[in-house]
Design an enzyme around this catalytic site. Sequence first.
Site, short mmCIF file in Angstrom:
data_model
loop_
_atom_site.label_atom_id
_atom_site.label_comp_id
_atom_site.label_asym_id
_atom_site.label_seq_id
_atom_site.Cartn_x
_atom_site.Cartn_y
_atom_site.Cartn_z
N GLY A 190 33.10 -49.21 -15.05
CA GLY A 190 32.41 -47.93 -14.86
C GLY A 190 33.31 -46.80 -15.32
CD GLN A 209 36.95 -42.32 -13.87
OE1 GLN A 209 35.82 -42.77 -13.91
NE2 GLN A 209 38.00 -43.09 -13.69
CB CYS A 261 40.43 -45.84 -9.87
SG CYS A 261 39.74 -44.33 -10.58
CG LEU A 262 39.41 -47.45 -15.79
CD1 LEU A 262 38.35 -47.25 -16.86
CD2 LEU A 262 40.34 -48.60 -16.15
CG HIS A 295 34.96 -46.44 -7.87
ND1 HIS A 295 36.17 -46.88 -7.36
CD2 HIS A 295 35.29 -45.74 -8.99
CE1 HIS A 295 37.14 -46.47 -8.13
NE2 HIS A 295 36.64 -45.77 -9.14
CD GLU A 296 32.70 -45.36 -11.93
OE1 GLU A 296 33.13 -44.23 -12.23
OE2 GLU A 296 33.42 -46.37 -11.95
CG HIS A 331 35.30 -40.93 -10.20
ND1 HIS A 331 36.61 -40.54 -10.13
CD2 HIS A 331 35.32 -42.26 -10.43
CE1 HIS A 331 37.40 -41.60 -10.30
NE2 HIS A 331 36.64 -42.66 -10.47
O1 K1U Z 1 35.99 -45.52 -12.15
C1 K1U Z 1 36.81 -46.21 -12.73
O2 K1U Z 1 37.95 -45.84 -12.89
C2 K1U Z 1 36.43 -47.58 -13.24
C3 K1U Z 1 36.76 -48.68 -12.24
C4 K1U Z 1 35.51 -48.98 -11.46
C5 K1U Z 1 35.61 -49.84 -10.25
C6 K1U Z 1 36.49 -50.89 -10.12
C7 K1U Z 1 36.52 -51.65 -8.99
C8 K1U Z 1 35.68 -51.39 -7.96
C9 K1U Z 1 34.82 -50.34 -8.07
C10 K1U Z 1 34.78 -49.57 -9.21
C11 K1U Z 1 37.25 -49.89 -13.02
O3 K1U Z 1 36.55 -50.41 -13.81
S1 K1U Z 1 38.85 -50.46 -12.71
C12 K1U Z 1 38.97 -51.93 -13.75
C13 K1U Z 1 38.21 -53.09 -13.21
O4 K1U Z 1 37.91 -53.15 -12.05
C14 K1U Z 1 37.78 -54.19 -14.11
C15 K1U Z 1 38.13 -54.22 -15.41
C16 K1U Z 1 37.71 -55.26 -16.23
C17 K1U Z 1 36.94 -56.26 -15.73
C18 K1U Z 1 36.59 -56.25 -14.41
C19 K1U Z 1 37.00 -55.22 -13.59
ZN ZN Z 2 37.48 -44.56 -10.64
#
Ligand code: K1U
Ligand code: ZN
Length: 170
Positions: A46, A51, A93-94, A135-136, A139
Amino acid sequence: MALLPIRTYPDPVLSQLCQPVEAVERHLVELAESMAETMYAAPGIGLAAPQVGELLNLVVIDTSRGEERGTPLFLFNPRIMEASGETVFEEGCLSVPDYTSDVVRSERVVVEAMDREGRPITLEAGGLTAICLQHELDHLVGRLFLDRISPLRRALYRKRRLKQLKKAGE
Ligand code: K1U
Ligand code: ZN
């Protein structure tokens, strides 16, 4: 399309409230497409507009795996209409480098939004999609998953992150 730089904690843009999208115009769909490209490249499941420095109510998500991946959902002005149950998931979270933590959220949500054509849509989600949506949408009101963990854990992460940034000369 271009990859967009992802803002990271403690960038103040991540703590601000986003504005509603008046109409789903072409330039906003192009922004969403660039966000999706950035999310896949990261990789992530997401990404929310703040972001990438845009204070707009827009998120993109794709929680599918493997070959299913590649059809992102664009959600303009998403709102949680119903939430039920409780679940715990280890989130990342990225915008919060090098950190994950368990977060308690609703197990199921119903979200209303506009799609890329500006049409109203309703999503009923559970599992990882429900977690990712919450989560999104956090933000969009300037909230990070760090705001949903204990003050001690948050303070420890903040200290480590500031030290990391100082060492890197930022
Ligand atoms: O909002 C963001 O920064 C994105 C975030 C979203 C998220 C992750 C975990 C739980 C809820 C929401 C991410 O995508 S972090 C990376 C991640 O979780 C992932 C990356 C590649 C494959 C699977 C997961
Ligand atoms: Zn995030």
